[in-house]
Design a protein around this motif. Structure first.
Motif, PDB file in Angstrom:
ATOM      1  N   THR A   1      44.435  40.980  34.347  1.00  0.00           N
ATOM      2  CA  THR A   1      45.662  41.088  35.144  1.00  0.00           C
ATOM      3  C   THR A   1      45.438  40.500  36.536  1.00  0.00           C
ATOM      4  O   THR A   1      44.301  40.390  37.006  1.00  0.00           O
ATOM      5  CB  THR A   1      46.071  42.565  35.315  1.00  0.00           C
ATOM      6  N   VAL A   2      46.562  40.181  37.186  1.00  0.00           N
ATOM      7  CA  VAL A   2      46.487  39.695  38.569  1.00  0.00           C
ATOM      8  C   VAL A   2      45.835  40.773  39.442  1.00  0.00           C
ATOM      9  O   VAL A   2      45.014  40.461  40.323  1.00  0.00           O
ATOM     10  CB  VAL A   2      47.895  39.343  39.084  1.00  0.00           C
ATOM     11  N   ALA A   3      46.157  42.037  39.166  1.00  0.00           N
ATOM     12  CA  ALA A   3      45.582  43.121  39.974  1.00  0.00           C
ATOM     13  C   ALA A   3      44.054  43.117  39.863  1.00  0.00           C
ATOM     14  O   ALA A   3      43.355  43.308  40.866  1.00  0.00           O
ATOM     15  CB  ALA A   3      46.147  44.464  39.517  1.00  0.00           C
ATOM     16  N   SER A   4      43.526  42.877  38.654  1.00  0.00           N
ATOM     17  CA  SER A   4      42.058  42.859  38.506  1.00  0.00           C
ATOM     18  C   SER A   4      41.449  41.654  39.212  1.00  0.00           C
ATOM     19  O   SER A   4      40.379  41.754  39.825  1.00  0.00           O
ATOM     20  CB  SER A   4      41.653  42.793  37.033  1.00  0.00           C
ATOM     21  N   LEU A   5      42.131  40.502  39.114  1.00  0.00           N
ATOM     22  CA  LEU A   5      41.598  39.294  39.767  1.00  0.00           C
ATOM     23  C   LEU A   5      41.572  39.486  41.283  1.00  0.00           C
ATOM     24  O   LEU A   5      40.570  39.187  41.950  1.00  0.00           O
ATOM     25  CB  LEU A   5      42.443  38.058  39.421  1.00  0.00           C
ATOM     26  N   THR A   6      42.681  39.991  41.822  1.00  0.00           N
ATOM     27  CA  THR A   6      42.757  40.113  43.284  1.00  0.00           C
ATOM     28  C   THR A   6      41.814  41.208  43.794  1.00  0.00           C
ATOM     29  O   THR A   6      41.217  41.082  44.853  1.00  0.00           O
ATOM     30  CB  THR A   6      44.197  40.362  43.777  1.00  0.00           C
ATOM     31  N   LYS A   7      41.642  42.256  42.985  1.00  0.00           N
ATOM     32  CA  LYS A   7      40.707  43.322  43.400  1.00  0.00           C
ATOM     33  C   LYS A   7      39.279  42.769  43.417  1.00  0.00           C
ATOM     34  O   LYS A   7      38.515  43.012  44.359  1.00  0.00           O
ATOM     35  CB  LYS A   7      40.805  44.523  42.461  1.00  0.00           C
ATOM     36  N   ALA A   8      38.945  42.012  42.375  1.00  0.00           N
ATOM     37  CA  ALA A   8      37.588  41.437  42.312  1.00  0.00           C
ATOM     38  C   ALA A   8      37.338  40.559  43.543  1.00  0.00           C
ATOM     39  O   ALA A   8      36.264  40.608  44.155  1.00  0.00           O
ATOM     40  CB  ALA A   8      37.420  40.626  41.032  1.00  0.00           C
ATOM     41  N   ILE A   9      38.331  39.770  43.918  1.00  0.00           N
ATOM     42  CA  ILE A   9      38.176  38.860  45.069  1.00  0.00           C
ATOM     43  C   ILE A   9      38.062  39.660  46.370  1.00  0.00           C
ATOM     44  O   ILE A   9      37.172  39.433  47.190  1.00  0.00           O
ATOM     45  CB  ILE A   9      39.353  37.854  45.116  1.00  0.00           C
ATOM     46  N   ARG A  10      38.959  40.658  46.513  1.00  0.00           N
ATOM     47  CA  ARG A  10      38.924  41.465  47.754  1.00  0.00           C
ATOM     48  C   ARG A  10      37.606  42.206  47.893  1.00  0.00           C
ATOM     49  O   ARG A  10      37.003  42.245  48.959  1.00  0.00           O
ATOM     50  CB  ARG A  10      40.067  42.484  47.733  1.00  0.00           C
ATOM     51  N   ASP A  11      37.140  42.791  46.771  1.00  0.00           N
ATOM     52  CA  ASP A  11      35.879  43.546  46.820  1.00  0.00           C
ATOM     53  C   ASP A  11      34.701  42.641  47.171  1.00  0.00           C
ATOM     54  O   ASP A  11      33.687  43.103  47.681  1.00  0.00           O
ATOM     55  CB  ASP A  11      35.612  44.238  45.473  1.00  0.00           C
ATOM     56  N   ALA A  12      34.846  41.350  46.873  1.00  0.00           N
ATOM     57  CA  ALA A  12      33.772  40.413  47.222  1.00  0.00           C
ATOM     58  C   ALA A  12      33.879  39.973  48.689  1.00  0.00           C
ATOM     59  O   ALA A  12      33.035  39.226  49.177  1.00  0.00           O
ATOM     60  CB  ALA A  12      33.813  39.194  46.295  1.00  0.00           C
ATOM     61  N   GLY A  13      34.927  40.400  49.364  1.00  0.00           N
ATOM     62  CA  GLY A  13      35.039  40.128  50.805  1.00  0.00           C
ATOM     63  C   GLY A  13      35.948  38.963  51.159  1.00  0.00           C
ATOM     64  O   GLY A  13      35.915  38.474  52.286  1.00  0.00           O
ATOM     65  N   TYR A  14      36.774  38.529  50.207  1.00  0.00           N
ATOM     66  CA  TYR A  14      37.660  37.389  50.483  1.00  0.00           C
ATOM     67  C   TYR A  14      39.128  37.773  50.300  1.00  0.00           C
ATOM     68  O   TYR A  14      39.449  38.697  49.542  1.00  0.00           O
ATOM     69  CB  TYR A  14      37.330  36.216  49.541  1.00  0.00           C
ATOM     70  N   GLU A  15      39.989  36.978  50.958  1.00  0.00           N
ATOM     71  CA  GLU A  15      41.432  37.171  50.770  1.00  0.00           C
ATOM     72  C   GLU A  15      41.836  36.401  49.511  1.00  0.00           C
ATOM     73  O   GLU A  15      41.572  35.194  49.420  1.00  0.00           O
ATOM     74  CB  GLU A  15      42.183  36.600  51.992  1.00  0.00           C
ATOM     75  N   PRO A  16      42.448  37.086  48.527  1.00  0.00           N
ATOM     76  CA  PRO A  16      42.863  36.359  47.321  1.00  0.00           C
ATOM     77  C   PRO A  16      44.046  35.442  47.612  1.00  0.00           C
ATOM     78  O   PRO A  16      45.009  35.875  48.244  1.00  0.00           O
ATOM     79  CB  PRO A  16      43.272  37.460  46.334  1.00  0.00           C
ATOM     80  N   VAL A  17      43.962  34.207  47.175  1.00  0.00           N
ATOM     81  CA  VAL A  17      45.060  33.262  47.368  1.00  0.00           C
ATOM     82  C   VAL A  17      45.471  32.737  45.999  1.00  0.00           C
ATOM     83  O   VAL A  17      44.654  32.139  45.286  1.00  0.00           O
ATOM     84  CB  VAL A  17      44.637  32.082  48.275  1.00  0.00           C
ATOM     85  N   GLU A  18      46.746  32.980  45.648  1.00  0.00           N
ATOM     86  CA  GLU A  18      47.207  32.393  44.393  1.00  0.00           C
ATOM     87  C   GLU A  18      47.430  30.905  44.615  1.00  0.00           C
ATOM     88  O   GLU A  18      48.041  30.486  45.600  1.00  0.00           O
ATOM     89  CB  GLU A  18      48.510  33.045  43.901  1.00  0.00           C
ATOM     90  N   ARG A  19      46.928  30.093  43.692  1.00  0.00           N
ATOM     91  CA  ARG A  19      47.061  28.634  43.793  1.00  0.00           C
ATOM     92  C   ARG A  19      47.797  28.121  42.570  1.00  0.00           C
ATOM     93  O   ARG A  19      47.840  28.799  41.532  1.00  0.00           O
ATOM     94  CB  ARG A  19      45.674  27.984  43.857  1.00  0.00           C
ATOM     95  N   ASP A  20      48.327  26.896  42.684  1.00  0.00           N
ATOM     96  CA  ASP A  20      48.804  26.227  41.466  1.00  0.00           C
ATOM     97  C   ASP A  20      47.645  25.376  40.941  1.00  0.00           C
ATOM     98  O   ASP A  20      46.525  25.446  41.464  1.00  0.00           O
ATOM     99  CB  ASP A  20      50.091  25.433  41.733  1.00  0.00           C
ATOM    100  N   THR A  21      47.880  24.580  39.920  1.00  0.00           N
ATOM    101  CA  THR A  21      46.790  23.801  39.318  1.00  0.00           C
ATOM    102  C   THR A  21      46.156  22.858  40.325  1.00  0.00           C
ATOM    103  O   THR A  21      44.957  22.571  40.259  1.00  0.00           O
ATOM    104  CB  THR A  21      47.345  22.986  38.127  1.00  0.00           C
ATOM    105  N   LEU A  22      46.983  22.365  41.279  1.00  0.00           N
ATOM    106  CA  LEU A  22      46.487  21.372  42.236  1.00  0.00           C
ATOM    107  C   LEU A  22      45.971  22.018  43.523  1.00  0.00           C
ATOM    108  O   LEU A  22      45.822  21.357  44.534  1.00  0.00           O
ATOM    109  CB  LEU A  22      47.604  20.359  42.540  1.00  0.00           C
ATOM    110  N   TYR A  23      45.707  23.308  43.458  1.00  0.00           N
ATOM    111  CA  TYR A  23      45.152  24.077  44.584  1.00  0.00           C
ATOM    112  C   TYR A  23      46.089  24.168  45.782  1.00  0.00           C
ATOM    113  O   TYR A  23      45.648  24.257  46.913  1.00  0.00           O
ATOM    114  CB  TYR A  23      43.764  23.542  44.990  1.00  0.00           C
TER     115      TYR A  23
END
Ligand code: V47
Length: 441
Positions: free
Chosen positions: A404-426
Motif C-alpha cells: 500500500t501507499v501507506a506502507s511505502l510512505t512509512k518505510a521512506i519516512r522511517d528511513a529519514g526521508y520525505e516521501p515524494v510521489e513521482r510519475d514514471t518520468l520522476y
C-alpha cells in the motif's frame, strides 16, 4: 588522508580501516568520475559501511531529504516465451500448464482497474511469444491509452523490441537499428511512453552464453536504448547479479551503461568534463564522448523537458540492480546474493553510475526493509505499489505482490526521508484520491 568516522556499525569485532577508500572519498567529494579500479576497491573493501556512507553522501547531494515512490501496476501480457533462459522461472512453453496470454479485453479491464486505483503507470512486459502478430502489441498499447488516457505506458524490454522487429519482418542483421527504429516509432505512435530496464542481465559474452544464450547481447540491448533515446523516449536499465558472473564483469556492465549515458546526455546538450588519464585509457578503444557527471555538487539534473524531440527527453533515468533469485530456475543450485552483497552492490551502482539521476531499490526483489536501508546507502527510489508481479516470487509469494501507499510512505519516512510521489518520468505528483496531476516545476 585520515578515515572519517561514520555512524555505521562495524561488520567485525572492531572498526575496519581501508586506506584505499580515502582517495576514493576525495574523488567523490570533488565529483570526479571513479575508475574501474576504484570500483574493484569498493567491491573488495572490508569496510562495507564506508562504501555505503559514500554512496549515501552522493545520493543526499543529488536528492536532499526526499525519496521517491509511485503508484503503478505491472502487467505481464504473456509468459509464453521462445527462449528458455537458465535464470528465468517466469517463462512457459505454449502448451505447458500455467502458460497464459492476455486478450485485449483482459488488458482493457486491467487498465480500467489501474485507473480506479489511481495508478500513474502501467509497466508492461512479457515473454517472446512466437505466434502473436505485431499488431497485438500496438493494439495493446492503444487499448490501455484508450481506457486510461492519463496512464504512462512503460513497456517492452529491449529483447522484446528486437523480437517485435523480427516478427514484423523489419529486422536486418546488416542494419539492425532500422528495424528497432521502425518498431519503437510505431509503439510510440500508439502511446508508449518509455522503456523499462529489464533484460540487460550482465553485459558480458561469457555470462550471456552460459546463462541467457538466445537473448540479445549487450551491443543490441544498448542499440535499442540508444534508438529509444534518439526518439525522445526515456528508459531505465538493470543489472541482474549474484549468479555466475564475477564482480569485475558487473563493473564492465556499469561502465558500458555510463558511456551510453554520456552519449545520451551529450545529445541533450550536457557538456562533459575532460576524462582523467585513467579514464582515457579505459576509453581508448572506443569513440570518446565527454565524461558527464551528475553527482557533482550543484549540477542540474535532466528532466523530461530538458531536451530531445519528444516526451521524456531521451536518457537513462535509473539503474535498478536486481539480485538473482535461484528458486524455480535452472540455476537453482546457486545460493544467490546475500543481504550485505545486495547493499554493497546498490552502493557501488550509485558511486560508479555518476551520470544516472536515480538509483532504484526495487522492493519486490530487495524486500521493503532492505529497500529502506538502501535509501541511506545510495537509493532514492523504491518503486511502487506493483500489485501483480509474475517474474520472481520471493519466499513463495504469489503473483499478487502489492504494497500500500501507506506502507511505502512509512518505510521512506522511517528511513529519514520525505516521501515524494513521482510519475514514471520522476516528476512530482499532486494527488486527491485517485485523481492526480503532475506538479509543474
Ligand atoms: O528482465 C528474471 C530479471 C527482470 C530473475 O524499469 C530475475 O522500472 C532475479 O526489469 N531473479 C524484470 N531477477 C524486472 C525489471 C524491472 C523491475 C522493476 C522496475 C523496472 C523498471 C524494471 O527481472 C528481467 C530479468 O532481468 N529476472 N528472472 C530471477 N530469477
Amino acid at each position: 588522508m585520515t578515515q572519517t568516522a561514520t555512524s555505521w556499525p562495524s561488520t567485525s569485532a572492531g572498526p575496519v580501516f581501508d586506506g584505499r577508500l580515502g582517495s576514493i572519498r576525495e574523488k567523490i567529494v570533488a565529483g570526479e568520475r571513479l575508475t574501474l579500479e576504484d570500483g574493484a576497491a569498493l567491491f573488495e573493501s572490508p569496510d562495507i559501511w564506508t562504501v555505503c556512507e559514500l554512496a549515501g553522501l552522493v545520493r543526499d547531494r543529488m536528492h536532499p531529504g526526499v525519496a521517491y515512490y509511485n503508484i503503478n501496476r505491472h502487467l505481464n501480457y504473456s509468459n509464453v516465451c521462445a527462449l528458455s533462459c537458465k535464470f528465468c522461472e517466469f517463462y512457459r512453453k505454449k502448451d505447458q500448464p500455467g502458460a497464459y496470454t492476455r486478450s485485449l479485453d483482459e488488458i482493457r479491464a486491467e487498465a480500467r482497474s489501474a485507473i480506479e486505483s489511481g495508478a500513474t503507470e502501467m509497466h508492461v512486459v512479457g515473454g517472446l511469444h512466437p505466434y502473436l502478430p505485431f499488431e497485438y502489441y500496438t493494439d495493446l498499447v492503444r487499448a490501455i491509452r484508450e481506457e486510461a488516457p492519463g496512464i504512462h505506458v512503460k513497456g517492452f524490454t529491449a529483447v522484446e523490441i528486437v523480437h517485435l522487429a523480427r516478427i514484423a519482418k523489419q529486422y536486418k542483421a546488416t542494419d539492425r537499428t532500422a528495424g528497432i527504429r521502425w518498431v519503437l516509432s510505431r509503439l510510440k505512435e500508439a502511446g508508449l511512453g518509455s522503456l523499462p530496464g529489464g533484460g540487460a542481465e550482465v553485459f558480458d559474452d561469457r555470462v550471456h552464453d552460459e546463462a541467457f544464450k538466445g537473448k540479445i547481447r549487450s551491443d543490441v540491448w544498448l542499440d535499442v536504448h540508444r534508438v529509444a533515446h534518439e526518439l525522445g523516449l526515456n528508459s531505465n536499465c538493470t543489472i541482474l547479479y549474484g549468479h555466475i558472473e564475477q564482480r569485475a564483469e558487473r563493473l564492465v556492465h556499469m561502465d558500458m551503461l555510463r558511456r551510453a549515458q554520456d552519449e545520451a546526455l551529450a545529445r541533450l546538450g550536457y557538456e562533459g568534463v575532460p576524462a582523467t588519464e585513467a579514464q582515457s585509457a579505459e576509453r581508448a578503444h572506443e569513440v570518446s564522448a565527454p565524461c558527464i557527471t551528475l553527482t557533482r555538487p550543484g549540477v542540474e539534473q535532466p528532466t523530461p523537458d530538458s531536451g530531445g524531440p519528444g516526451e521524456g527527453g531521451g536518457y537513462f533515468q535509473t539503474i535498478i540492480p536486481l539480485p538473482f533469485f535461484p528458486d524455480g530456475s535452472e540455476l537453482e543450485y546457486l545460493p544467490g546474493p546475500g543481504g550485505l552483497e545486495n547493499l554493497r552492490m546498490l552502493a557501488v551502482c550509485r558511486l560508479m553510475l555518476d551520470n544516472f539521476p536515480h538509483v532504484k531499490a526495487f522492493w519486490i526483489m530487495q524486500t521493503l526493509p532492505m529497500s529502506q536501508l538502501m535509501l541511506t546507502s545510495g537509493a532514492d527510489d523504491i518503486d511502487g505499489t506493483v500489485v501483480w508481479y509474475d517474474i520472481t516470487k520471493v519466499g513463495g509469494a504469489s503473483t499478487h505482490q502489492e504494497v500500500t501507499v501507506a506502507s511505502l510512505t512509512k518505510a521512506i519516512r522511517d528511513a529519514g526521508y520525505e516521501p515524494v510521489e513521482r510519475d514514471t518520468l520522476y516528476r512530482r505528483v499532486s494527488r486527491d484520491g485517485k485523481d492526480w496531476s503532475v506538479v509543474q516545476s
